[in-house]
Design a protein around this motif. Structure first.
Motif, PDB file in Angstrom:
ATOM      1  N   ALA A 123       0.835  -1.202   0.000  1.00 56.11           N
ATOM      2  CA  ALA A 123       0.000   0.000   0.000  1.00 56.11           C
ATOM      3  C   ALA A 123       0.871   1.254   0.000  1.00 56.11           C
ATOM      4  CB  ALA A 123      -0.933  -0.006   1.206  1.00 56.11           C
ATOM      5  N   GLY A 124       1.930   1.244   0.804  1.00 54.74           N
ATOM      6  CA  GLY A 124       2.831   2.396   0.850  1.00 54.74           C
ATOM      7  C   GLY A 124       3.518   2.627  -0.477  1.00 54.74           C
ATOM      8  N   ALA A 125       3.966   1.544  -1.111  1.00 56.80           N
ATOM      9  CA  ALA A 125       4.629   1.675  -2.411  1.00 56.80           C
ATOM     10  C   ALA A 125       3.661   2.215  -3.455  1.00 56.80           C
ATOM     11  CB  ALA A 125       5.194   0.326  -2.854  1.00 56.80           C
ATOM     12  N   GLY A 126       2.425   1.766  -3.434  1.00 62.46           N
ATOM     13  CA  GLY A 126       1.432   2.265  -4.379  1.00 62.46           C
ATOM     14  C   GLY A 126       1.139   3.742  -4.176  1.00 62.46           C
ATOM     15  N   LEU A 127       1.052   4.145  -2.916  1.00 58.43           N
ATOM     16  CA  LEU A 127       0.800   5.558  -2.629  1.00 58.43           C
ATOM     17  C   LEU A 127       1.992   6.423  -3.009  1.00 58.43           C
ATOM     18  CD1 LEU A 127      -1.036   5.162   0.774  1.00 58.43           C
ATOM     19  CD2 LEU A 127      -2.021   6.055  -1.355  1.00 58.43           C
ATOM     20  N   LEU A 128       3.197   5.947  -2.750  1.00 58.69           N
ATOM     21  CA  LEU A 128       4.390   6.705  -3.141  1.00 58.69           C
ATOM     22  C   LEU A 128       4.497   6.825  -4.659  1.00 58.69           C
ATOM     23  CD1 LEU A 128       7.047   5.394  -0.601  1.00 58.69           C
ATOM     24  CD2 LEU A 128       6.035   7.684  -0.698  1.00 58.69           C
ATOM     25  N   LEU A 129       4.138   5.755  -5.359  1.00 57.59           N
ATOM     26  CA  LEU A 129       4.145   5.806  -6.821  1.00 57.59           C
ATOM     27  C   LEU A 129       3.122   6.822  -7.326  1.00 57.59           C
ATOM     28  CD1 LEU A 129       5.200   4.679  -9.501  1.00 57.59           C
ATOM     29  CD2 LEU A 129       3.423   2.936  -9.346  1.00 57.59           C
ATOM     30  N   ASP A 135       2.043   9.372  -5.715  1.00 57.53           N
ATOM     31  CA  ASP A 135       2.547  10.696  -5.342  1.00 57.53           C
ATOM     32  C   ASP A 135       3.640  11.153  -6.298  1.00 57.53           C
ATOM     33  OD1 ASP A 135       2.690  12.993  -3.612  1.00 57.53           O
ATOM     34  OD2 ASP A 135       4.540  12.154  -2.806  1.00 57.53           O
ATOM     35  N   SER A 136       4.521  10.234  -6.690  1.00 59.33           N
ATOM     36  CA  SER A 136       5.628  10.622  -7.568  1.00 59.33           C
ATOM     37  C   SER A 136       5.170  10.930  -8.984  1.00 59.33           C
ATOM     38  CB  SER A 136       6.706   9.533  -7.587  1.00 59.33           C
ATOM     39  OG  SER A 136       6.220   8.382  -8.254  1.00 59.33           O
ATOM     40  N   THR A 137       4.037  10.377  -9.387  1.00 59.78           N
ATOM     41  CA  THR A 137       3.507  10.668 -10.719  1.00 59.78           C
ATOM     42  C   THR A 137       2.477  11.793 -10.682  1.00 59.78           C
ATOM     43  OG1 THR A 137       1.825   8.952 -10.471  1.00 59.78           O
ATOM     44  CG2 THR A 137       3.891   8.318 -11.554  1.00 59.78           C
ATOM     45  N   HIS A 138       2.345  12.428  -9.522  1.00 58.84           N
ATOM     46  CA  HIS A 138       1.458  13.571  -9.317  1.00 58.84           C
ATOM     47  C   HIS A 138      -0.016  13.224  -9.476  1.00 58.84           C
ATOM     48  CE1 HIS A 138       5.056  15.924  -9.046  1.00 58.84           C
ATOM     49  NE2 HIS A 138       5.443  15.502 -10.237  1.00 58.84           N
ATOM     50  N   LEU A 139      -0.354  11.957  -9.258  1.00 60.85           N
ATOM     51  CA  LEU A 139      -1.770  11.598  -9.210  1.00 60.85           C
ATOM     52  C   LEU A 139      -2.382  12.032  -7.885  1.00 60.85           C
ATOM     53  CD1 LEU A 139      -1.643   8.010 -10.729  1.00 60.85           C
ATOM     54  CD2 LEU A 139      -2.563  10.069 -11.788  1.00 60.85           C
TER      55      LEU A 139
END
Length: 90
Positions: free
Chosen positions: A20-26, A28-32
């Protein structure tokens, strides 16, 4: 609850939190999304907490030695014994 059940539940919970953390960080990094690291940590804890609840309920429904809700016909295989690093015969 036995040791095997608790280890299985801990593994599932940690994996869920990291996924879940990795998905949220991804996202966030793609500005979604616009999240800080503290929010990511807090939000990722929600599905991990639900994993604990599901595992606790599943312990009474499925096989008692796992956190799976699916019944099995046989108990899970035991962990392999540790191999000795002693001198090789020969």
């Amino acid at each position: 609850m036995n040791r095997a059940f608790l280890l299985d539940l801990v593994e599932r919970t940690v994996a869920t939190y990291l996924e879940a953390g990795a998905g949220l960080l991804l996202a966030d990094s793609t500005h979604l999304l616009s999240l800080g690291s503290q929010r990511v940590a807090a939000i990722a804890a929600l599905p991990a907490a639900l994993t604990v609840v599901k595992g606790a309920l599943a312990g009474s429904l499925g096989t008692s030695s796992t956190a799976s809700a699916l019944p099995t016909k046989t108990a899970p295989a035991p962990a392999p014994a540790a191999v000795s690093d002693g001198p090789a015969a020969g």
